[in-house]
Design a protein around this motif. Structure first.
Motif, short mmCIF file in Angstrom:
data_model
loop_
_atom_site.label_atom_id
_atom_site.label_comp_id
_atom_site.label_asym_id
_atom_site.label_seq_id
_atom_site.Cartn_x
_atom_site.Cartn_y
_atom_site.Cartn_z
N LYS A 6 33.47 36.44 43.48
CA LYS A 6 34.37 37.41 42.88
C LYS A 6 35.81 36.93 43.07
N ARG A 75 37.35 56.02 38.41
CA ARG A 75 37.88 55.43 39.63
C ARG A 75 37.92 53.91 39.45
N ASP A 77 37.80 51.54 41.71
CA ASP A 77 36.84 50.82 42.55
C ASP A 77 35.43 50.86 41.96
N ARG A 78 35.04 52.02 41.43
CA ARG A 78 33.70 52.14 40.82
C ARG A 78 33.60 51.26 39.58
N GLU A 81 33.14 47.69 40.75
CA GLU A 81 31.83 47.49 41.36
C GLU A 81 30.71 47.51 40.33
N SER A 112 42.44 53.03 43.21
CA SER A 112 41.35 52.67 44.13
C SER A 112 40.86 51.25 43.88
N ALA A 113 41.23 50.66 42.74
CA ALA A 113 40.91 49.25 42.50
C ALA A 113 41.58 48.38 43.56
N ASP A 115 42.23 49.35 46.61
CA ASP A 115 41.45 49.56 47.83
C ASP A 115 40.21 48.67 47.83
N TYR A 116 39.54 48.61 46.68
CA TYR A 116 38.33 47.79 46.57
C TYR A 116 38.64 46.33 46.87
N LEU A 117 39.69 45.82 46.27
CA LEU A 117 40.04 44.41 46.46
C LEU A 117 40.52 44.14 47.88
N ASP A 119 39.71 45.80 50.59
CA ASP A 119 38.66 46.00 51.59
C ASP A 119 37.53 44.99 51.50
N ASP A 120 37.52 44.18 50.47
CA ASP A 120 36.48 43.14 50.34
C ASP A 120 37.13 41.77 50.46
#
Length: 275
Positions: A6, A75, A77-78, A81, A112-113, A115-117, A119-120
């Motif tokens: 990713k 969202r 992040d969803r 994902e 929240s995108a 946050d996703y990036l 946190d990963d």
């Protein structure tokens, strides 16, 4: 089958991001989306279609594609994902990524995108910058004046140059400050221990050594390196002091400031000090 790598192509407008995106889309082992979080829905639709156009298992109806494009009620992040990175199909590529600008996904649900990036840490970052912000501003204003945002290589010599234009010093300073702040915020938000980051610069790397730079990007993403086409060219072939009608005024205005480096050909050093 191994999970795809990713990644995001992080950057800002007029930094060569479309040139790099279009090139990466030609690699059979990379699925490269465009600006999935662009402010305009139509641009988001095109950005998503870019990414799935080479996906054999996808039923390519316009209705289904529009259902997958990011909308403001989702969202961020969803969306990433499920519809960007979460591909369970057998034909999924070795690497999946998208173009992401510093100011993208800043609305309440989209954010929240980030946050996703963040946190990963497995998400790799190809950070594309254009360190001379004066050149970025010139490119932006050239596009706005001509209504031409990209020039294909085949039509490069036939594209007319824009007439010189004036940039008020206050507008120029505001642009420098805005872009510097956006870059600092984005890099801080995505900083994570152990994250793989490849920084490339437009003039030094993409423009001066396109083939070598794209080879480095492919190696960074873990895909076999292969020649990729350079399909786009610069909007203008003329130097800044010709394109900006009040260049001498701007040069005098910024002479006492660190931004003077943007006017003396050493803008890269200034950008690094301000990042």
């Amino acid at each position: 089958m191994d999970s795809p790598v990713k990644f995001v192509l992080l950057g800002h407008p007029r930094s060569g991001s479309t040139l790099v995106t279009v090139a990466l889309q030609e690699h059979p082992d990379i699925r490269m989306f465009g600006e999935l979080f662009h402010a305009e829905f139509q641009n988001r639709l095109i950005a998503y279609q870019w990414g799935i156009s080479r996906r054999p298992s996808t039923y390519m109806s316009s209705e289904r594609t529009q259902d997958w494009v990011y909308t403001d009620h989702q969202r961020g992040d969803r969306f990433l994902e499920d519809l960007v990175f979460g591909d369970p199909s057998e034909d999924r590529p070795a690497a999946i990524g998208f173009k992401f600008f510093y100011d993208h996904a800043r609305a309440p649900r989209a954010i929240s995108a980030w946050d996703y990036l963040r946190d990963d840490p497995e998400v790799r970052i190809v950070h594309l910058v254009r360190e001379n912000l004066l050149d970025c501003l010139i490119s932006t204003m050239t596009a706005e004046h001509t209504r031409v945002w990209e020039i294909e290589a085949e039509t490069y010599e036939k594209t007319p140059e824009p007439p010189p234009f004036v940039i008020p010093p206050a507008d120029c300073a505001a642009y420098f400050e805005k872009m510097t702040a956006l870059r600092r915020r984005a890099t801080t938000e995505l900083a994570a221990p152990g994250r793989a980051v490849l920084e490339i610069e437009y003039e030094r790397d993409v423009h001066s050594d396109f083939d070598g730079t794209l080879r480095r990007v492919q190696e960074f993403l873990g895909v076999p390196a292969r020649p990729l086409p350079q399909r786009l060219r610069k909007l203008s072939r003329r130097p800044a002091h010709v394109l900006i009608a009040n260049y001498a005024e701007l040069s005098r205005h910024f002479a006492p400031t660190p931004a003077r480096a943007f006017f003396d050909g050493t803008g890269a050093g200034h950008a690094r000090r301000h990042s």
